[in-house]
Design a protein around this motif. Sequence first.
Motif, mmCIF file in Angstrom:
data_model
loop_
_atom_site.group_PDB
_atom_site.id
_atom_site.type_symbol
_atom_site.label_atom_id
_atom_site.label_comp_id
_atom_site.label_asym_id
_atom_site.label_seq_id
_atom_site.Cartn_x
_atom_site.Cartn_y
_atom_site.Cartn_z
ATOM 1 N N GLN A 1 -15.984 -10.031 38.542
ATOM 2 C CA GLN A 1 -15.260 -10.201 37.174
ATOM 3 C C GLN A 1 -15.630 -11.755 36.960
ATOM 4 N N ALA A 2 -16.277 -12.006 35.988
ATOM 5 C CA ALA A 2 -16.987 -13.344 35.823
ATOM 6 C C ALA A 2 -15.533 -14.319 35.385
ATOM 7 N N GLY A 3 -15.849 -15.450 36.476
ATOM 8 C CA GLY A 3 -14.824 -16.358 36.505
ATOM 9 C C GLY A 3 -13.559 -16.330 37.173
ATOM 10 N N ARG A 4 -13.334 -15.077 37.882
ATOM 11 C CA ARG A 4 -12.320 -14.561 38.658
ATOM 12 C C ARG A 4 -12.400 -14.180 39.978
ATOM 13 N N GLY A 5 -13.408 -13.328 40.084
ATOM 14 C CA GLY A 5 -13.798 -13.102 41.614
ATOM 15 C C GLY A 5 -14.554 -11.794 41.513
ATOM 16 N N ILE A 6 -14.837 -11.304 42.833
ATOM 17 C CA ILE A 6 -15.564 -10.234 43.231
ATOM 18 C C ILE A 6 -14.794 -9.232 44.047
ATOM 19 N N ASP B 1 -17.182 -0.233 54.059
ATOM 20 C CA ASP B 1 -16.748 0.471 55.289
ATOM 21 C C ASP B 1 -15.278 0.882 55.155
ATOM 22 N N GLY B 2 -14.931 1.327 53.711
ATOM 23 C CA GLY B 2 -13.631 2.034 53.714
ATOM 24 C C GLY B 2 -12.712 1.058 53.327
ATOM 25 N N HIS B 3 -13.001 -0.447 53.536
ATOM 26 C CA HIS B 3 -11.855 -1.284 53.125
ATOM 27 C C HIS B 3 -12.231 -1.887 51.696
ATOM 28 N N ARG B 4 -10.880 -1.938 51.067
ATOM 29 C CA ARG B 4 -10.926 -2.736 49.726
ATOM 30 C C ARG B 4 -11.041 -4.337 50.046
ATOM 31 N N VAL B 5 -12.146 -5.029 49.706
ATOM 32 C CA VAL B 5 -12.213 -6.442 50.011
ATOM 33 C C VAL B 5 -12.251 -7.085 48.848
ATOM 34 N N LYS B 6 -11.409 -8.254 48.558
ATOM 35 C CA LYS B 6 -11.470 -8.947 47.465
ATOM 36 C C LYS B 6 -11.724 -10.303 47.813
#
Lengths: 801, 56
Positions: free
Chosen positions: A570-575, A580-585
Amino acid sequence: MELISTDQTIKCFHCGDDCVNEVIRFDQKQFCCHGCQSVYQILSTNGLTTYYDLESNPGISGTSQDQHKFDYLGNREIALKLLDFSSEHLEKVRFSIPSIHCSSCIWLLENLRLLNQGVLSSRANLAERELSIDYDPSSISLKQVVGLLTSIGYEPAINLEQRKSDKDHAGNRELILKIAVAGFCFGNIMLLSFPEYLGLDLGIDSQLASWFSWIILVLSFPVLFYCAQGYYRSAINGLKQGYLNIDVPIALGIIALAGRSYYEIIFKLGPGYLDSLAGLLFLLLIGQWFQHKTYQNLSFSRDFKSYFPLAVNRLQDGIEQVVLVDDLMPKDVIAVRHQELIPADSILLDQTAAIDYSFVSGESQLVSRGQGELIFAGGKHTGTKAHYQVTKPVSQSYLTQLWNHQAFNDEKYDPRQLKINIISKYFTTVVMLIALVSAGYWLVVDPSQSLFVFTSVLIVACPCALAMATPFTLGHAVREFGKNRLYLKNAQVVDQMSKIGTIVFDKTGTLTKAKSKLIFSGDMSDLQAKLVLALTEHSNHPVSQSINVHLKSLHPDPSPQPSVTDYQEQAGRGISANIDGHRVKVGSSSFIGSDITQDIAGTYVSINEQVLGGFYYQSQFRRGLTGMVKDLAQKFKLTLLSGDKDHQKQLLIDQFPEFNSLHFSKSPMDKLEFVESEQHKGDRVMMLGDGLNDAGALQKSEVGIAVTENPQHFTPASDGILHASALGKLGSFMKLASWSQYIILMGIGLSFLYNVVGISFAVSANLTPLTAAILMPLSSISVVVFTTLAVKLVAVRLKLA
Amino acid sequence: MLLIVALIFISLLIALGFLWAFFWAVKSGQYDDTETPSRRMLFDDRTNSKNSIKTN
């Protein structure tokens, strides 16, 4: 917060920097970055590796890889402004290249033609850091020449307006010529005066004596009419402005000496004092020259134009066109590439961009900006090409309007404040009184002696020694500072430094190091770190990349490769992604959904919606500051002015309890006005800063010192340039400056003693040319010796020598 | 004794010649850069740089 230490000491073969983030191995050598490695590659393929033999690690780090930066040179009109000479098969150009610094540089730059056949010859000037190039425009264009230089790390600093004028040279050359003439005449006059000194009786051949006198008389003309010009001019200027500067009694003395001597020679009354006259000017001019120590290779007068691009790409009807930045109008749309400076306040039209404000604030860290946000001029665009809409013309932007302030037009230095000129006022009056009174006395006793006594007093009281005390003391002080890496613009700055009451520091880049470190605050296991590493691998965003590099240095072994699915940016906000089954932000606090209310702009990490912590840029303080601040606090009022928010306030108070006040969130104009308000309170202010945002305060303050890690790099206009490693010595610098004032006073006292002796000869009508010829140089030389030794001694005591 | 005067004039003329030479040297910029030439003279002549081109 913990700091991660970097104990790696692999030195880059090319530039000698420590390889911090990555080590590139090539040709059995280590390089800190691809830039360095590619320069090595260019040189080795062309058989130019002698470059590395002449000096170790001579290269320049941070080579710009931007191929489009100099596109505007393709514009013939702009190119012509730069060229010194242009014809079909020969063009001559002279560049200022700040990174020239050693023998290797000279060697490489003078062998440019081995890299490109189109270059006919090139000649480097180490002292001025300039390179003159002759090239054949039919085989290489100006743009390609600049590209060639940039590709090997010698990027020219191109500036259309401030082409280095030869004016400085002219002034310096003229002084040297005057010294030569004065020395020439002085020596010859002394030779011809020898019979007189030795009391030889030329008796029968009195014709010979008169020949000698006439030759001496002729030899004195260039001294009187050429060498002494500056003193007459300055004396007249002073008188016009209604004050008696030190040059008034000097000019009076010169005229009295010459008039009296010519009178004696023409009427065959005596040999005259022309040897003293020539000697006097010789010494005075040497004093002037000594004080005039300049650091040719440093620039003390850069304004924002030295940093900003000359031209930008303007988008017109979908076509990019090169225009000069001064021609930019509000509403114009410009295309800015990676590593280019945004020249005017603009609005970002693209989705997102990362801006590096290091030119402005001195801190190199990336700030993310989203679509529609206002970007201030001076930020460096990082990342893929983006479009901006200009909102204000270049000269009216938030940062650049600073240069429209009155402070940039005011002459900073008033010679009337110089101690010697304050003393001179009384000195001249007293000398004139003594001359008149004694002339009056002799008028009664023996009228024939009256004029003789009057001129004798003026001659012997000529404040040569007095005038030597200041230039020699200040000149020595400037040299001592220079040895300790404080480079002053001129000697008057030492005088100004001695009167300072308040010292104002900028925080970022001045007290702290320019390169801030990325640190992680929070808890993250190795496994989690690998997940974040895998996520950031997918993003080209500069912040993600610096996190990626940071994590890689901690976890060099990436296997096994985790599988990344559902990657979103998301531009300007994050990725975010499923790994491996984990939700990484990874992203801003709102993107993560974190409730951490940190006021530092950080990049946060969450795994399975659990916030682990954030990445922050943390600045590190320079070394040796605590002692320096403690030392300074005894004598000065210390203030901190920062453009940042106050999240580090407590840390600063803990670290430096001696600061009298701390101010945060100050705009460039606020800084200037703060200095102004201190001055209205009657304080003299010294400002230490580094970025363009301090330029106003540096200009407004009595002494503005630019702190930098490389004096050849960009520093805003200032009175002095201080190498960051010497910041800890500031206390000693201030002490030496105030000591120099005492030394000047003592030197003046010493010369007064001579004056008293001389005047007592004069009023009693006993001043012979021989006494004058001995007394006057003796007093000058003893003042020179005294001030030299005294400054040395103080410098040794302060551990500066 | 006039010989001495003549000699003095000759010596002055010679000295003036040197003064002129100094003027010329300064004005033609020979003293502007005293650093580069002092290093340039230490470089080896580039006779072998052409044939040592590229080994890797």
